[in-house]
Motif scaffolding. Structure first.
Motif, PDB file in Angstrom:
ATOM      1  N   SER A  16       4.542  -9.917 -36.502  1.00  0.00           N
ATOM      2  CA  SER A  16       4.941  -9.221 -35.288  1.00  0.00           C
ATOM      3  C   SER A  16       4.448  -7.781 -35.359  1.00  0.00           C
ATOM      4  N   GLY A  17       3.742  -7.353 -34.323  1.00  0.00           N
ATOM      5  CA  GLY A  17       3.308  -5.964 -34.277  1.00  0.00           C
ATOM      6  C   GLY A  17       4.481  -5.004 -34.298  1.00  0.00           C
ATOM      7  N   GLU A  18       5.574  -5.374 -33.622  1.00  0.00           N
ATOM      8  CA  GLU A  18       6.760  -4.520 -33.606  1.00  0.00           C
ATOM      9  C   GLU A  18       7.368  -4.387 -34.998  1.00  0.00           C
ATOM     10  N   ALA A  19       7.410  -5.494 -35.744  1.00  0.00           N
ATOM     11  CA  ALA A  19       7.960  -5.439 -37.100  1.00  0.00           C
ATOM     12  C   ALA A  19       7.105  -4.566 -38.005  1.00  0.00           C
ATOM     13  N   LEU A  20       5.783  -4.673 -37.871  1.00  0.00           N
ATOM     14  CA  LEU A  20       4.901  -3.835 -38.677  1.00  0.00           C
ATOM     15  C   LEU A  20       5.020  -2.367 -38.276  1.00  0.00           C
ATOM     16  N   MET A  21       5.238  -2.092 -36.987  1.00  0.00           N
ATOM     17  CA  MET A  21       5.488  -0.714 -36.551  1.00  0.00           C
ATOM     18  C   MET A  21       6.772  -0.183 -37.180  1.00  0.00           C
ATOM     19  N   GLY A  22       7.784  -1.053 -37.283  1.00  0.00           N
ATOM     20  CA  GLY A  22       9.063  -0.635 -37.833  1.00  0.00           C
ATOM     21  C   GLY A  22       9.000  -0.272 -39.300  1.00  0.00           C
ATOM     22  N   LEU A  23       7.966  -0.703 -40.001  1.00  0.00           N
ATOM     23  CA  LEU A  23       7.841  -0.378 -41.421  1.00  0.00           C
ATOM     24  C   LEU A  23       7.550   1.094 -41.665  1.00  0.00           C
ATOM     25  N   ARG A  24       7.220   1.850 -40.601  1.00  0.00           N
ATOM     26  CA  ARG A  24       6.933   3.274 -40.799  1.00  0.00           C
ATOM     27  C   ARG A  24       8.136   3.997 -41.386  1.00  0.00           C
ATOM     28  N   HIS A  25       9.354   3.593 -40.996  1.00  0.00           N
ATOM     29  CA  HIS A  25      10.546   4.264 -41.519  1.00  0.00           C
ATOM     30  C   HIS A  25      10.745   3.948 -42.995  1.00  0.00           C
ATOM     31  N   LEU A  26      10.426   2.724 -43.386  1.00  0.00           N
ATOM     32  CA  LEU A  26      10.510   2.349 -44.797  1.00  0.00           C
ATOM     33  C   LEU A  26       9.457   3.107 -45.600  1.00  0.00           C
ATOM     34  N   ALA A  27       8.272   3.280 -45.023  1.00  0.00           N
ATOM     35  CA  ALA A  27       7.206   4.010 -45.723  1.00  0.00           C
ATOM     36  C   ALA A  27       7.560   5.474 -45.894  1.00  0.00           C
ATOM     37  N   ARG A  28       8.297   6.049 -44.936  1.00  0.00           N
ATOM     38  CA  ARG A  28       8.622   7.470 -44.992  1.00  0.00           C
ATOM     39  C   ARG A  28       9.672   7.806 -46.036  1.00  0.00           C
TER      40      ARG A  28
END
Length: 310
Positions: A16-28
């Motif tokens: 899911s593109g949305e799920a991959l977008m949501g990983l930005r918070h985990l990366a930060r």
């Protein structure tokens, strides 16, 4: 075992593109002023980065955890919705992410397909790179025509990359079963997107990479910084005897019996991941093993470590 398919809502099989977008918070989470990285100064002096840099990067919607000092007043006043302006330091770092979605990657026995784990790790790394002011591009290997995006910076670049990953993965799942095409040509394509001194990160199990893959990879390592994310499924590392259910892309299901695997003996024709990584390291190509069953929470610190050496 073979590639699995399931309803589209199941994140184990469908990106899911949305799920991959949501990983930005985990990366930060791992991006803090205390993070130690190479300063890019003569001698490779290790310093601490301070602040967010002075170069404007992007304007985006406010999200939880953003610093109020970076609110963009003009965009906020114009839209009536909180916006923040992001900044980065002035160094230019170009990274191309190479995701392997070939048929052999559409396989998994724990949590998700190997292809899904590869995309999750690359998305986490991409978010870290753009958050630090770098540019990110993409090459996707699959059973049909490859996907390629030139390196770009900011959240817009990651929006394009996450969408391209999800779209390419959906197409790969829809293709009929076939042998893996070689990865050789994809290396040449990735090289064409990068300047000399750029960075190439490959996420793959490296099944059937092609007769010329190792030679070409070693040659490219003389001009590029190359890192490997070697994707590993638990079934490949330890295969307990028993009966295993499986599902095929056309919806058919069944059960296969796996015989007892001798201790520490890999499957026929397969070199254990850690030995393979050690062999590449001797040629100056560093990498790490990514266990599919671990999940993005465990991948985040691994991508932080990988980001620090890019």
């Amino acid at each position: 075992m073979t590639a699995s398919a399931a309803p589209e809502a199941n994140p184990a099989f469908h990106l899911s593109g949305e799920a991959l977008m949501g990983l930005r918070h985990l990366a930060r989470r791992g991006v803090t002023p205390a993070t130690r990285t190479l300063a890019g100064l003569p001698g490779g002096i290790v310093t601490r980065r301070r602040g967010r840099g002075s170069e404007p990067d992007d304007v985006r919607l406010w999200s939880e955890g953003d610093d109020r000092r970076h609110i963009d007043r003009n965009a906020t006043a114009r839209t009536g919705i909180l916006h923040v302006r992001t900044h980065h330091d002035e160094r230019d770092r170009a990274v191309v992410l190479l995701a392997d979605f070939r048929p052999s990657m559409l396989f998994g026995t724990r949590r998700a397909l190997r292809s899904v784990a590869a995309a999750e790790a690359l998305a986490l790394l991409g978010w870290r790179v753009v958050g630090d002011g770098g540019r990110v591009g993409l090459v996707v290997a699959s059973g049909d025509a490859p996907t390629a995006l030139r390196p770009a910076g900011g959240e817009r670049a990651m929006t394009a990359i996450t969408g391209a990953l999800a779209s390419a993965h959906a197409r790969a799942l829809a293709l009929p079963a076939a042998d893996d095409p070689p990865l050789d040509a994809l290396l040449t394509l990735a090289r064409s997107l990068l300047p000399s001194g750029g960075h190439l990160v490959i996420a793959s199990a490296l099944d059937s990479p092609g007769d010329d893959f190792d030679r070409l990879l070693t040659l490219l390592a003389e001009r590029l910084s190359i890192r490997l994310i070697l994707v590993s499924d638990a079934f490949e590392r330890t295969r307990p005897p028993g009966f295993y259910p499986f599902a095929l892309p056309d919806g058919r299901r069944g059960t296969v019996q796996a015989a007892r695997q001798p201790t520490r003996e890999p499957a026929p024709g397969r070199v254990p991941a850690d030995e393979r990584l050690a062999d590449y390291a001797r040629r100056g190509i560093e990498g790490l093993r990514l266990d599919v069953e671990a999940g993005p929470e465990a991948y985040a610190p691994l991508m932080e470590r990988l980001d620090a050496v890019l």
